[in-house]
Design an enzyme around this catalytic site. Structure first.
Site, PDB file in Angstrom:
ATOM      1  CG  ASP A 134      -1.507   9.665   7.883  1.00  0.00           C
ATOM      2  OD1 ASP A 134      -2.726   8.954   7.811  1.00  0.00           O
ATOM      3  OD2 ASP A 134      -1.150  10.560   7.275  1.00  0.00           O
ATOM      4  CG  ASP A 164      -7.042   7.282   6.387  1.00  0.00           C
ATOM      5  OD1 ASP A 164      -6.986   8.382   6.000  1.00  0.00           O
ATOM      6  OD2 ASP A 164      -8.186   6.700   6.140  1.00  0.00           O
TER       7      ASP A 164
END
Length: 290
Positions: A210, A212
């Protein structure tokens, strides 16, 4: 020359390797308590292997509660020479996209609730972690990853946070914009420091799941999407690991970067002042110098 034995510390699926011969789950007792789980041992292409689920099978240990000292001690007792950390991470860089792998070479340690050393009162030691990962081992991980068709980024700074919560937006932006970090995770510290104390070569393969919370188009971290990316990353991780035995070989010379000699001048406590009880606990990690 010594016999190579590769350990992989990873999550679900990374220890399920096709072709692992004489596979057996073994229990290893350590003076630092029980490791995260049993350790799967065997050989792959003639090279000894050990697979340790960092969070335990079924993901039972939080990042703070992973028994890092017991894990590293157990691997040392099994004769491991090289440790590959495979872990999920968030990315602070647009070009380090979910599904990519980053071969980490630096850390910023922001953890605060973990035991970070095998040494202490009665036997004080200071090892250098200026360069906390082994370039030789990192080279092998990069080569194996690219050969498996994975997008691999060589070099990056890993921000180790305590967790288990993910970052706030303010923290994410600070780590990215002001601290110059590239990825963020919760598990490589104190693991890397302890591996250095145990004179083990250590490499970190961070699998991006991802962006973040800093990314304006992705927003907050979504566990559902992370799990979906993790599933794909696990297959890539297995492919990378399968390529390591051929690259590292069944025998190895002393580490050219000195990882296996990190304690050479590190212990400061005078021999007559050392605590016998602590020395007994150090029988595996510091046997070479004690």
């Amino acid at each position: 020359m010594t016999q190579t034995k590769i350990a992989v510390i990873g999550g679900s699926g990374i220890y399920d390797i096709d072709g692992l011969e004489s596979a057996e789950w073994v229990t290893v007792e350590t003076p630092w308590g029980a490791p995260s789980d049993q350790i799967l041992t065997g050989s792959l292409d003639g090279v000894g292997m050990a697979f340790l689920p960092r969070h335990g099978r079924g993901h039972v240990h939080s990042p703070t509660e992973v028994p890092y000292r017991a894990n590293i001690d157990a691997l040392k007792r099994l004769g491991v020479t090289d440790v590959i950390s495979v872990s999920a991470c968030g990315s602070f860089r647009e070009n380090m996209a979910p599904g990519d792998f980053v071969i980490v070479d630096q850390f910023i340690d922001r953890t605060f609730a973990r035991e970070k050393s095998f040494f202490g009162t009665g036997c004080v030691a200071h090892v250098s972690v200026a360069h906390p990962t082994c370039p030789r081992l990192s080279d092998a991980c990069e080569t194996a990853g690219k050969a498996a068709g994975i997008t691999v980024h060589r070099g990056g700074t890993y921000l180790a946070m305590e967790g288990p919560q993910f970052s706030s937006l303010a923290e994410s932006k600070m780590y990215r914009e002001h601290w110059g970090c590239d990825v963020i995770g919760m598990t490589n510290m104190p693991e890397a420091k302890l591996a250095r104390e145990a004179e083990l070569c250590y490499a970190s393969v961070a699998m991006v799941t991802d962006y973040d919370s800093w990314h304006p188009d992705h927003g907050e971290v979504d566990v559902t999407s992370i799990i979906a990316t993790l599933t794909g990353n696990a297959e890539k991780g297995r492919s990378l690991v399968k390529g390591l035995p051929a690259l590292l070989g069944a025998e190895r010379a002393p580490c050219p970067h000195g990882c296996d000699r990190a304690l050479e001048f590190a212990i400061l406590t005078a021999p007559d002042k050392r605590d016998p009880a602590l020395l007994a606990k150090l029988d595996a990690v510091a046997a070479r110098v004690l």
